[in-house]
Motif scaffolding. Sequence first.
Motif, short mmCIF file in Angstrom:
data_model
loop_
_atom_site.label_atom_id
_atom_site.label_comp_id
_atom_site.label_asym_id
_atom_site.label_seq_id
_atom_site.Cartn_x
_atom_site.Cartn_y
_atom_site.Cartn_z
N LEU A 73 0.85 -1.14 -0.07
CA LEU A 73 -0.08 -0.13 -0.13
C LEU A 73 0.79 1.35 0.14
CD1 LEU A 73 -2.71 -0.99 2.40
CD2 LEU A 73 -2.88 -0.82 -0.01
N ARG A 74 2.10 1.20 0.67
CA ARG A 74 2.88 2.26 0.69
C ARG A 74 3.42 2.52 -0.69
NH1 ARG A 74 5.73 4.29 5.37
NH2 ARG A 74 7.57 4.55 3.87
N ARG A 75 4.02 1.53 -1.33
CA ARG A 75 4.19 1.81 -2.71
C ARG A 75 3.25 2.18 -3.62
NH1 ARG A 75 9.30 -2.57 -3.37
NH2 ARG A 75 10.31 -1.91 -1.38
N ALA A 76 2.07 1.68 -3.42
CA ALA A 76 1.07 2.16 -4.34
C ALA A 76 0.75 3.55 -4.30
CB ALA A 76 -0.30 1.31 -4.20
N ARG A 77 1.00 3.92 -3.05
CA ARG A 77 0.80 5.31 -2.68
C ARG A 77 1.69 6.33 -3.17
NH1 ARG A 77 -0.05 5.74 3.31
NH2 ARG A 77 0.87 7.61 2.75
N GLY A 78 2.92 5.63 -3.54
CA GLY A 78 4.12 6.30 -3.92
C GLY A 78 5.24 6.79 -2.81
N THR A 79 4.87 6.24 -1.44
CA THR A 79 5.62 6.57 -0.43
C THR A 79 6.56 5.57 0.36
OG1 THR A 79 3.88 5.96 1.05
CG2 THR A 79 3.85 8.28 0.41
#
Length: 82
Positions: A73-79
């Motif tokens: 989820l962090r990677r999908a949000r770009g963080t």
Amino acid sequence: MKHTGATVPLAVVGFLVPFVAKLAPGNVLARHLVLGPWAPLAVDAVCVAVPGPPEDTAAPFTFGPAWLTHLALRRARGTAAG
């Protein structure tokens, strides 16, 4: 039934591990280890390799996918990096 006892609490803790690592001051190498996919995959690999009934490894195994879900989820949000 496998999803009793510590399974759900360990899933919640696994999801929160990256939050705690992000907030805690400390070594950059340790933070990268916690925010990368290899540590939760290692947890799951150990759980798969342990012989015995699934009831014994269901709770720690669930910890790994919860941790990986947080990272995804962090990677999908770009963080992912920070």
